[in-house]
Design an enzyme around this catalytic site. Structure first.
Site, PDB file in Angstrom:
ATOM      1  N   HIS A  72     -12.012   7.644   8.328  1.00 46.14           N
ATOM      2  CA  HIS A  72     -10.643   7.230   8.637  1.00 46.14           C
ATOM      3  C   HIS A  72      -9.780   8.433   8.952  1.00 46.14           C
ATOM      4  CE1 HIS A  72     -10.356   2.859   7.655  1.00 46.14           C
ATOM      5  NE2 HIS A  72     -11.597   3.149   7.335  1.00 46.14           N
ATOM      6  N   TYR A 201      -0.422   1.099   3.043  1.00 44.87           N
ATOM      7  CA  TYR A 201       0.296   1.220   1.771  1.00 44.87           C
ATOM      8  C   TYR A 201       1.696   0.663   2.021  1.00 44.87           C
ATOM      9  CZ  TYR A 201      -3.325   4.428  -0.027  1.00 44.87           C
ATOM     10  OH  TYR A 201      -4.494   4.988  -0.460  1.00 44.87           O
ATOM     11  N   PRO A 292      -4.628   4.723  -9.381  1.00 46.71           N
ATOM     12  CA  PRO A 292      -5.404   4.680  -8.123  1.00 46.71           C
ATOM     13  C   PRO A 292      -4.604   4.922  -6.851  1.00 46.71           C
ATOM     14  CG  PRO A 292      -5.062   2.460  -8.978  1.00 46.71           C
ATOM     15  CD  PRO A 292      -4.515   3.394 -10.007  1.00 46.71           C
ATOM     16  N   LYS A 296      -7.593   9.465  -6.060  1.00 46.47           N
ATOM     17  CA  LYS A 296      -8.095  10.795  -6.439  1.00 46.47           C
ATOM     18  C   LYS A 296      -9.197  10.796  -7.504  1.00 46.47           C
ATOM     19  CE  LYS A 296      -5.895  13.253  -3.692  1.00 46.47           C
ATOM     20  NZ  LYS A 296      -6.705  13.362  -2.512  1.00 46.47           N
ATOM     21  N   TYR A 382      -3.572  14.029   0.325  1.00 45.64           N
ATOM     22  CA  TYR A 382      -4.411  12.824   0.397  1.00 45.64           C
ATOM     23  C   TYR A 382      -5.833  13.171   0.836  1.00 45.64           C
ATOM     24  CZ  TYR A 382      -5.427   7.853   1.156  1.00 45.64           C
ATOM     25  OH  TYR A 382      -5.958   6.593   1.078  1.00 45.64           O
TER      26      TYR A 382
HETATM   27  C1  PHB Z   1      -9.753   0.948  -2.556  1.00 40.72           C
HETATM   28  O1  PHB Z   1     -10.190   0.647  -1.435  1.00 40.72           O
HETATM   29  O2  PHB Z   1     -10.219   0.446  -3.583  1.00 40.72           O
HETATM   30  C2  PHB Z   1      -8.610   1.881  -2.681  1.00 40.72           C
HETATM   31  C3  PHB Z   1      -8.147   2.539  -1.560  1.00 40.72           C
HETATM   32  C4  PHB Z   1      -7.073   3.397  -1.666  1.00 40.72           C
HETATM   33  C5  PHB Z   1      -6.478   3.593  -2.890  1.00 40.72           C
HETATM   34  C6  PHB Z   1      -6.952   2.944  -4.015  1.00 40.72           C
HETATM   35  C7  PHB Z   1      -8.018   2.082  -3.912  1.00 40.72           C
HETATM   36  O3  PHB Z   1      -5.409   4.421  -2.982  1.00 40.72           O
END
Ligand code: PHB
Ligand code: APR
Length: 389
Positions: A72, A201, A292, A296, A382
């Site tokens: 990505h 997000y 989450p 990280k 990130y």
């Molecule tokens: C996930 O796909 O589980 C996932 C992706 C990004 C995050 C947290 C979890 O920040």
């Protein structure tokens, strides 16, 4: 039994450490109290920093990641009326990979069982002894019920948050920092093609939402909920409706499909220091937990064991103690950077219920979406900062 490095825990931290050491000719034994089936079924994080993906590939366990992982090049940040893409390669020259931690664990176990160092599942009653000496020991009972002693030069505690290693460091005087966030995530897995190229997000007055994916036909989605919520009160329809509301954008919609899994995850941060007592070294979730939002957890575990493997090779091969002596401080510098980034993402995106907070969050989001400097700061964190900060 005797080995150079006794490793407790067959999560990504313990397994990768064993692999990195084996590649340098250092032997180890990995002890895991769960079964292989259990460890391989645990669903966890799935965003790999560039450095994590490179480390797995260099360690010879990246074949499936390269074939099945999804590379990505950015994320979408959203707030009502705006969906903005952060393009990582142009901001910081790196990308990330979407590939499940479950898959990473399976790849590491398969490699280990294919002629790698011993990996013992279903052990119990694991106790550490003499960690303040140069000859620490691990007492345990094997799967057949036979008591065993593993004599080691070094022990690595990679046994996660509920393991036996951290309490041993704690006895010698450890400092702990903790933050429980007043939010939880309701997560679902759905047999539905992701309606987005990149993760979304989304900030929304009703709460945060995240659109992620597992593979081209499978989506992973999350909703901010109150930690007191019960999953029984969230039938699938209610979840999809909330996702539609929070992710709404003109001429676009969330793809629905059968929900195959759903659960509510608490959100907290935890750091314990030092990450060492004598010949016992902590790595991964045994020493720290992050919420989450910054993706990280797995990456920190990989960074820890990369530093630890280098330090142990130097100790055991060259008899030099400089890298083991600096391990805890170097690892913690990164742990706190990631703890801060996870706090930043969590604080920017979750609704606290306070309207003053909401205006600050929207101001921050507008800044990240309009200033290249602010966007670059997010992108660098990130996608992962250099191993040594
Ligand atoms: C996930 O796909 O589980 C996932 C992706 C990004 C995050 C947290 C979890 O920040
Ligand atoms: N004896 C042996 N093994 C143990 C013991 C014990 N007493 N206690 C726990 N374990 C095992 C657990 O069953 C687990 O398999 O240690 C392993 C720890 O693995 P993880 O919890 O996956 O932790 P870690 O390897 O540090 O990986 C960190 O996991 O929680 C996620 O988001 C986090 O991605 C991050 C990653």
């Amino acid at each position: 039994m005797r080995t150079q490095v006794g490793i407790i825990g067959a999560g990504p931290a313990g397994l990768l450490l064993s692999r990195l050491l084996a590649l340098q000719g250092i032997d180890s034994v990995v002890l895991e109290n769960r079964s292989r089936e259990y460890v391989e079924a645990r669903i966890r994080a799935r965003i790999l920093e560039q450095h994590t993906a490179d480390t797995l590939t260099a360690a010879g366990v990246g074949d499936r990641l390269q074939r099945q992982g999804l590379e990505h090049s950015g994320i979408h940040l959203q707030y009502p009326g705006t969906r903005h893409t952060l393009d990582f390669p142009s901001l910081c020259g790196r990308t990330v990979w979407v590939y499940g931690q479950t898959e990473v664990t399976k790849d590491l176990i398969a490699t280990q069982l294919d002629g790698g160092p011993p990996l013992l599942f279903c052990v119990f009653d694991v106790h550490l002894e003499d960690v303040d000496t140069d000859a620490p020991r691990i007492q345990f009972t094997d799967a057949a019920g036979t008591p065993q002693v593993l004599e080691c030069d070094v022990v690595a505690g990679a046994d996660g948050f509920h393991g036996v290693s951290r309490p041993v460091v704690q006895e010698a005087g450890e400092r702990v920092w903790e933050r429980t966030y007043p939010y939880a995530w309701l997560g679902i897995l759905a047999d539905a093609a992701p309606a987005t190229d990149e993760l979304i997000y989304a900030w929304h007055p009703e709460g945060f939402a995240l659109y992620s994916m597992r593979s081209p036909p499978v989506s992973r989605l999350y909703l901010q909920v109150d930690p007191s919520e019960r999953i029984e009160d969230w039938p699938d329809e209610r979840i999809w409706d909330a996702l539609d509301t929070r992710m709404a954008l003109e001429s676009w919609s969330v793809n629905r499909g059968p929900v195959t899994e759903k659960s509510i995850l608490p959100m907290r941060s935890f750091v314990s220091a030092p990450m060492r007592r004598g010949r016992l070294f902590l790595a991964g979730d045994a020493a720290h937990i992050v919420p989450p939002t910054g993706a990280k957890g797995l990456n920190l575990a990989v960074a820890d064991v990369t530093l630890l493997a280098q330090a142990l090779v130097r100790l055991l091969r060259e008899k030099e103690t400089d890298l083991v002596d600096s391990y805890s401080d170097r690892a913690l510098a990164r742990v706190w950077r990631c703890t801060h980034f996870s706090w930043f993402m969590t604080s920017m995106l979750h609704r606290s219920g306070d309207d003053f907070d909401a205006e600050l969050q929207l101001s921050q989001l507008r800044r990240v979406c309009s200033s290249e400097t602010a966007a670059r700061e997010l992108a660098e964190n990130y996608t992962g900062l250099p191993l040594d900060l």
